[in-house]
Scaffold this motif. Structure first.
Motif, PDB file in Angstrom:
ATOM      1  N   LYS A   1      44.285  40.763  30.238  1.00 17.46           N
ATOM      2  CA  LYS A   1      44.648  39.338  30.272  1.00 17.46           C
ATOM      3  C   LYS A   1      43.497  38.485  29.740  1.00 17.46           C
ATOM      4  O   LYS A   1      42.328  38.806  29.921  1.00 17.46           O
ATOM      5  CB  LYS A   1      44.948  38.901  31.709  1.00 17.46           C
ATOM      6  N   LEU A   2      43.871  37.377  29.125  1.00 15.26           N
ATOM      7  CA  LEU A   2      42.912  36.370  28.669  1.00 15.26           C
ATOM      8  C   LEU A   2      42.924  35.196  29.637  1.00 15.26           C
ATOM      9  O   LEU A   2      43.883  35.007  30.391  1.00 15.26           O
ATOM     10  CB  LEU A   2      43.300  35.874  27.270  1.00 15.26           C
ATOM     11  N   ALA A   3      41.880  34.375  29.571  1.00 13.87           N
ATOM     12  CA  ALA A   3      41.889  33.115  30.311  1.00 13.87           C
ATOM     13  C   ALA A   3      42.994  32.247  29.717  1.00 13.87           C
ATOM     14  O   ALA A   3      43.359  32.393  28.541  1.00 13.87           O
ATOM     15  CB  ALA A   3      40.532  32.432  30.188  1.00 13.87           C
ATOM     16  N   GLU A   4      43.517  31.350  30.511  1.00 12.36           N
ATOM     17  CA  GLU A   4      44.648  30.528  30.078  1.00 12.36           C
ATOM     18  C   GLU A   4      44.363  29.775  28.782  1.00 12.36           C
ATOM     19  O   GLU A   4      45.221  29.682  27.903  1.00 12.36           O
ATOM     20  CB  GLU A   4      45.041  29.549  31.191  1.00 12.36           C
TER      21      GLU A   4
ATOM     22  N   GLN B   1      42.558  30.718  26.393  1.00  9.00           N
ATOM     23  CA  GLN B   1      42.331  31.652  25.287  1.00  9.00           C
ATOM     24  C   GLN B   1      43.625  32.263  24.750  1.00  9.00           C
ATOM     25  O   GLN B   1      43.639  32.815  23.660  1.00  9.00           O
ATOM     26  CB  GLN B   1      41.408  32.793  25.744  1.00  9.00           C
TER      27      GLN B   1
ATOM     28  N   ASP C   1      38.947  41.285  28.988  1.00  8.17           N
ATOM     29  CA  ASP C   1      39.800  40.825  30.070  1.00  8.17           C
ATOM     30  C   ASP C   1      39.105  39.694  30.831  1.00  8.17           C
ATOM     31  O   ASP C   1      37.891  39.732  31.053  1.00  8.17           O
ATOM     32  CB  ASP C   1      40.101  41.984  31.027  1.00  8.17           C
ATOM     33  N   VAL C   2      39.871  38.688  31.219  1.00  9.02           N
ATOM     34  CA  VAL C   2      39.326  37.499  31.867  1.00  9.02           C
ATOM     35  C   VAL C   2      38.474  37.851  33.092  1.00  9.02           C
ATOM     36  O   VAL C   2      37.457  37.198  33.351  1.00  9.02           O
ATOM     37  CB  VAL C   2      40.449  36.497  32.230  1.00  9.02           C
ATOM     38  N   SER C   3      38.831  38.882  33.818  1.00 10.98           N
ATOM     39  CA  SER C   3      38.080  39.231  35.029  1.00 10.98           C
ATOM     40  C   SER C   3      36.733  39.887  34.727  1.00 10.98           C
ATOM     41  O   SER C   3      35.931  40.089  35.642  1.00 10.98           O
ATOM     42  CB  SER C   3      38.923  40.120  35.947  1.00 10.98           C
TER      43      SER C   3
ATOM     44  N   GLN D   1      34.854  38.728  31.888  1.00 13.98           N
ATOM     45  CA  GLN D   1      34.126  37.817  31.003  1.00 13.98           C
ATOM     46  C   GLN D   1      32.912  37.221  31.722  1.00 13.98           C
ATOM     47  O   GLN D   1      32.842  37.220  32.950  1.00 13.98           O
ATOM     48  CB  GLN D   1      35.053  36.707  30.512  1.00 13.98           C
TER      49      GLN D   1
END
Length: 150
Positions: free
Chosen positions: A21-24, A26, A83-85, A87
């Motif tokens: 997943k990416l940050a919203e 991104q 992945d966002v977690s 970064q």
């Protein structure tokens, strides 16, 4: 200490890449990994990789090699994501450095290029921190080109 590794995309890690997943903010800036993987299957210039932190898949990167392009466009990194977690922990910088080092091993690699939206300031800062230089040149998709001379 946990180790970052760039590994060939396989059936085992491909599904993990699809779950990343990416940050919203991104999501609209990076093509979905499923699209990139599909693109790599029909374009032989693209090579997809999973970014591992020890045994866990934390990112995805795709490289491009086009021997018919001009020197500055032979080696390209069209996709890169963490992945966002994971970064903001230095993993992206280590992974990108490994990708650069991998590409630099090729005798005809004198430049590595990539692109991003001109208003994506965090990506610009990230790539510039690794030595990429904003050329000011734009791709058709209105992304600015950054080059690393190796």
């Amino acid at each position: 200490m946990a180790q970052i590794a760039i590994q060939e995309l396989t059936m085992k890690n491909m599904y993990k890449c699809l779950e990343l997943k990416l940050a919203e903010d991104q999501v609209d800036r990076v093509a979905p990994n499923v699209y990139s993987i599909a693109e790599s299957k029909v374009n032989p210039n693209f090579t997809p990789y999973a970014i591992h932190l020890d045994e866990k898949v934390i990112g995805f990167v795709m490289t491009e090699y086009d021997p018919n392009e001009i020197e500055e466009r032979k080696y390209w990194i069209p996709r890169f994501m963490i992945d966002v977690s994971y970064q903001s922990r230095g993993h992206g910088k280590e992974a990108m450095q490994q990708v650069v080092d991998m590409l630099k091993k090729n005798d005809d690699c004198h430049y590595i290029g990539l692109s991003t939206e001109p208003d994506n300031y965090s990506a610009l800062r990230f790539y510039e921190s690794l030595g990429f230089v904003n050329t000011g040149e734009m791709l058709e998709e209105s992304e600015v080109i950054l080059l690393l001379k190796v």
